[in-house]
Design an enzyme around this catalytic site. Structure first.
Site, mmCIF file in Angstrom:
data_model
loop_
_atom_site.group_PDB
_atom_site.id
_atom_site.type_symbol
_atom_site.label_atom_id
_atom_site.label_comp_id
_atom_site.label_asym_id
_atom_site.label_seq_id
_atom_site.Cartn_x
_atom_site.Cartn_y
_atom_site.Cartn_z
ATOM 1 N N ASP A 259 26.433 -19.485 38.527
ATOM 2 C CA ASP A 259 27.419 -18.912 37.274
ATOM 3 C C ASP A 259 26.866 -19.313 36.148
ATOM 4 O OD1 ASP A 259 28.715 -19.402 39.868
ATOM 5 O OD2 ASP A 259 30.550 -19.662 38.949
ATOM 6 N N GLU B 158 29.848 -11.859 48.509
ATOM 7 C CA GLU B 158 29.920 -12.681 49.755
ATOM 8 C C GLU B 158 30.710 -12.366 50.864
ATOM 9 O OE1 GLU B 158 31.216 -16.303 47.961
ATOM 10 O OE2 GLU B 158 29.122 -17.112 47.366
ATOM 11 N N LYS C 239 33.618 -8.122 47.358
ATOM 12 C CA LYS C 239 33.993 -9.161 46.521
ATOM 13 C C LYS C 239 33.991 -9.197 44.984
ATOM 14 C CE LYS C 239 34.323 -14.002 46.559
ATOM 15 N NZ LYS C 239 33.641 -15.403 47.199
ATOM 16 N N GLN C 240 32.568 -8.850 44.712
ATOM 17 C CA GLN C 240 32.287 -9.043 43.345
ATOM 18 C C GLN C 240 30.725 -7.979 42.964
ATOM 19 O OE1 GLN C 240 31.302 -13.280 44.462
ATOM 20 N NE2 GLN C 240 29.988 -13.149 42.448
HETATM 21 C C1 BGC Z 1 31.497 -16.511 44.147
HETATM 22 C C2 BGC Z 1 30.185 -16.855 43.746
HETATM 23 C C3 BGC Z 1 30.478 -18.055 42.889
HETATM 24 C C4 BGC Z 1 31.271 -18.974 43.192
HETATM 25 C C5 BGC Z 1 31.472 -20.281 42.075
HETATM 26 C C6 BGC Z 1 32.323 -17.647 44.539
HETATM 27 O O1 BGC Z 1 33.767 -17.263 45.117
HETATM 28 O O2 BGC Z 1 31.464 -15.574 44.875
HETATM 29 O O3 BGC Z 1 29.484 -16.045 43.123
HETATM 30 O O4 BGC Z 1 29.237 -18.668 42.405
HETATM 31 O O5 BGC Z 1 32.451 -18.484 43.606
HETATM 32 O O6 BGC Z 1 32.238 -19.690 40.950
#
Ligand code: BGC
Length: 785
Positions: A371, A501, A613-614
């Site tokens: 992040d 993820e 998810k993202q």
């Molecule tokens: C995300 C990751 C992130 C982590 C901490 C997770 O839910 O999928 O990309 O690094 O949260 O923010």
């Protein structure tokens, strides 16, 4: 009281109990059920310490006590069902440290506890403009006694290991002897402790008149933290010489003070406190140092400290503020994000970093994730001194040795580095195999951050000084992690987890393959640059790092022959091999009440589904947008966005920026709202655990890179600003290579004001504009693509 208006984009029930206000977060009336959410939102911090919005007085209701000291952690023993070779032994936890805010109030035989009395006129307010928290209420005790409390506190950003509290009590309908017990309590636990252990041992404690100190040491890691306090009291504005009785229990120290208090008379308790850690002080003298620090701030006094605090915050806002005219919700949201980012990381200390929850909660261990590089770096690059962003890079540079060890543990050789997914000191502490071993794209983000920093600052020397070593070690990892597929006659990468993820152990994740090949390309370029810039340093590096021609050749071959899954029919990149075998459907097909899917579906169902998810492919198109045309972005956006559930707070911002670029203003705004008020409206129903600090940088990105269209191209600042239709005007500030510009976009035009003495030439909507020092220029607004 004004309530916030409904947004249409939320998929979960949002909370509507805070008032909208451009500079403040305001709770009117005590919302006990949301107290932990409010505590997260009203957290204070100064980069060295952070304190949740807990009450000073005793409170037996719903609360998550939290005081965190930067860089102090505990290696909590890993808890996993089935041990796998290569797992880390521990998960580093940000530690809940001694409570320094506590002040118990006892009125004859009754304790002040808002859980056991009637509460009237409750008001709690975080003042973001000036950096303090205040609270007032009238408590009606069981006996009928009414006590008014006015409390104000802050974590000083000037004396950044100190906090100060003014806690005033006024009996409204009685005279009584009131017992006031300011204390320091080291008997604190982490709620997220894996085995319910305590993490602190007491080393020593001391009391003196009006003062108390407690020194605690973390188990295993041996950090010392000395917490000290000094108390002074005023009645009717006059200093009172009080009698105090020292109290000492195990891990607890206090001064008990009894005072006659009269109806209508205000008794103000000033509590000055410090938290010093052995990261900065010698444990042998840390208590004496705490004593000296306390003396110094007490001499300064509460009012002067607060005055300095306000000045220091005013300075921060001068370079950080974003003004949104025409929407108080949006205004409050963006300022909240900027405020929290500044409270979390100040860039003074290269050993520190930005935990996903900052100092607002325990979750995520307070450790460093990708992040930082992928989301936070651009914020600090554009709003703070260059050294702040540089320190974020140097943090990883200093941990390179551990990243190489981590690589070795997993079987990699030749100085190949795998940076951890989650870390405090450079060691991996995440322990789910699909993340620890497979979510390796984080290595790419660390390489990308070097590129991003150099592109923004022009500091190419950084490559020679620090950058290349990191790039080379990461490249060595990629070269070994990638293998040649005889079948495909291309290089492939097997068994990975991309940013999304909700897929694990996939082959040829487009994003990971792309960023790996890009890292190799950039490393080769960096080597070339250093050779041209500083021949001696080049020779020294080649020699010390044992850079061999054959590894450079391999790197080049990989960049040329990396497999990047693509579907010819749809003309989109494939998130991974086999993605099109899934039952593809939009998120809107998920039945009502089943979102977030991670709280409603089995993991198995999530993994097999197409839901994302993202940003994943889109994350790559965001980082490397210069390498793709707008049509490619549009096709991929149109394909992936409808399947994205945005269940990571890091997701909407990337989509918002891309939607802005594509001229999809409604989408951009919808995604922006989703990120800007994520915590204030508790979209994900998890703000009670702490705020999503790292995604706050994403909100800033959605404004500055999204609506503002800010980019750096060929050493030049490029802007393509527009003002969302819902607003009258949007104005943001950025620092760029010694210049400081303020960009204001209205529906009609764009004004660039240069607040620095030097002239700056930049591109605004493709037009070259030179703005002389301390002047401004206005150009007409352009319809977004
Ligand atoms: C995300 C990751 C992130 C982590 C901490 C997770 O839910 O999928 O990309 O690094 O949260 O923010």
């Amino acid at each position: 009281m004004a309530f916030k208006k409904e947004h249409t984009v939320a998929t979960y029930p949002m909370k509507h109990y805070l008032e909208n206000n451009p500079w403040r977060i305001v709770e009117n009336g005590f919302h006990r059920e949301y107290n932990e959410v409010t505590e997260s939102l009203m957290s204070l911090g100064n980069g060295r310490m952070g304190q949740r919005g807990n009450f000073e007085e005793k409170f037996t209701g719903k609360t998550l006590q939290g005081n965190y000291v930067a860089g102090v952690y505990y290696p909590d023993k890993t808890r996993v069902g089935w041990w796998k070779n290569g797992y880390p032994e521990y998960f580093a936890k940000v530690l809940n440290a001694a409570n320094w805010i506590g002040i118990d109030i006892d009125i004859e035989y009754e304790s002040l506890d808002l859980n056991h009395c009637e509460v009237r006129d409750f008001h709690r307010e975080l003042n973001m403009e000036e950096g303090y928290l205040e609270r007032s209420f009238v408590a009606v005790l069981k006996s009928g006694k009414e006590l008014r409390v006015d409390a104000k506190r802050f974590c000083s950003i000037v004396d950044d290991e100190a906090g100060a509290i003014r806690y005033a009590i006024t009996p409204l309908n009685f005279d009584a002897k009131i017992t006031i017990t300011p204390y320091l309590d080291g008997a604190i636990r982490n709620r997220d402790a894996n085995y319910d252990e305590t993490f602190w041992d007491e080393v020593r404690k001391e009391t003196a008149y009006g003062e108390a100190y407690i020194e605690m040491r973390t188990r295993k890691t041996g950090f010392h933290v000395a917490t000290g306090m000094c108390v002074s009291i005023e009645q009717d504005g006059q200093r009172v010489d009080y009698q105090s009785q020292p109290i000492k229990y195990e891990k607890y120290v206090a001064n008990r003070i009894s005072l006659d208090c009269h109806q209508g008379q205000e008794t103000a308790i000033f509590k000055y406190a410090v938290n010093l850690s052995s990261l900065n002080y010698d444990p042998d003298t840390i208590i004496q140092d705490a004593h000296k620090y306390i003396q110094r701030i007490t001499r300064k006094g509460f009012d002067k400290m607060l005055f300095e605090q306000k000045q220091a915050w005013a300075d921060k806002w001068k370079t950080n503020d974003i003004v949104i005219d025409g929407d108080i919700d949006a205004q409050q949201g963006i300022r909240f994000n900027i405020f929290q980012l500044n409270q979390t990381y100040t860039g003074e200390d290269e050993r520190l970093n930005i935990g996903p929850k900052g100092f607002t909660g325990e979750k995520y261990g307070g450790s460093t994730y990708w992040d930082t590089e992928a989301y936070c770096l651009p914020f600090y690059l554009a709003t703070a001194d260059q050294k702040v962003a540089k320190n974020l890079l140097v943090y990883r540079y200093k941990q390179l040795g551990k990243a190489i060890e981590n690589g070795q543990k997993l079987g990699f050789t030749n100085g190949a580095a795998l940076y951890p997914m989650v870390t405090m000191n450079g060691e991996e502490c995440h322990n789910e195999w699909e993340i620890t071993f497979e979510e390796i794209h984080r290595n790419g983000a660390i390489a990308y951050a070097i590129y991003d920093y150099v592109r923004y600052t022009g500091d190419e020397q950084y490559l020679a000084e620090y950058g290349l070593e990191v790039l080379l070690a990461i490249s060595r990892f990629w070269c070994q992690r990638i293998n040649w597929s005889k079948d495909k006659q291309q290089y492939v990468m097997l068994g990975v987890t991309g940013p999304n993820e909700y897929e694990n152990n996939v082959n040829n994740n487009w994003y990971t393959n792309y960023i790996a090949a890009w890292t190799l390309r950039y490393t080769l370029e960096a080597i070339g640059k250093i050779k041209a810039l500083d021949a001696d340093r080049y020779v020294e590096l080649v020699d010390r790092l044992q850079i061999r021609p054959e590894e450079l050749t391999l790197a080049e071959q990989i960049t040329e022959k990396i497999y990047l899954p693509y579907d010819e029919d749809k003309a989109v990149f494939l998130q991974q091999e086999g993605f099109l075998d899934k039952d593809l459907m939009p998120v809107t097909d998920i039945p009502d009440g089943q979102r977030p899917i991670n709280q409603n579906w089995s993991w198995d169902r999530i993994l097999r589904s197409c839901f994302i998810k993202q940003a994943d492919v889109l994350q790559g198109l965001y980082f490397f947008e210069d390498e793709f045309d707008t049509d490619t972005l549009r096709r991929n956006f149109d394909f992936y966005e409808p399947m994205t559930v945005h269940e990571s707070s890091l997701s909407p911002c990337v989509h918002s920026i891309q939607a802005s670029k594509l001229g999809m203003k409604e989408k951009a705004y919808e995604m922006y709202l989703r990120t800007a008020r994520l915590d204030l409206d508790d979209y994900n129903n998890d703000t009670e655990d702490g705020c999503h600090i790292t995604s706050m940088a994403g909100t800033w990105l959605a404004v500055v890179k999204g609506f503002g269209g800010m980019r750096i191209e060929n050493n030049q600042l490029v802007l393509n600003p527009y003002c969302p239709e819902q607003w009258r005007a949007l104005s943001f500030k950025i620092r760029f290579r010694g210049a400081m510009v303020q960009v204001t976009a209205t529906q009609q035009d764009v004004t660039v004001a240069n607040a620095s003495a030097m002239p700056i030439t930049l591109l605004v909507h493709g037009q070259s504009v030179t703005v002389a020092g301390n002047s401004q220029q206005t150009v007409a607004a352009v319809a977004v693509a």
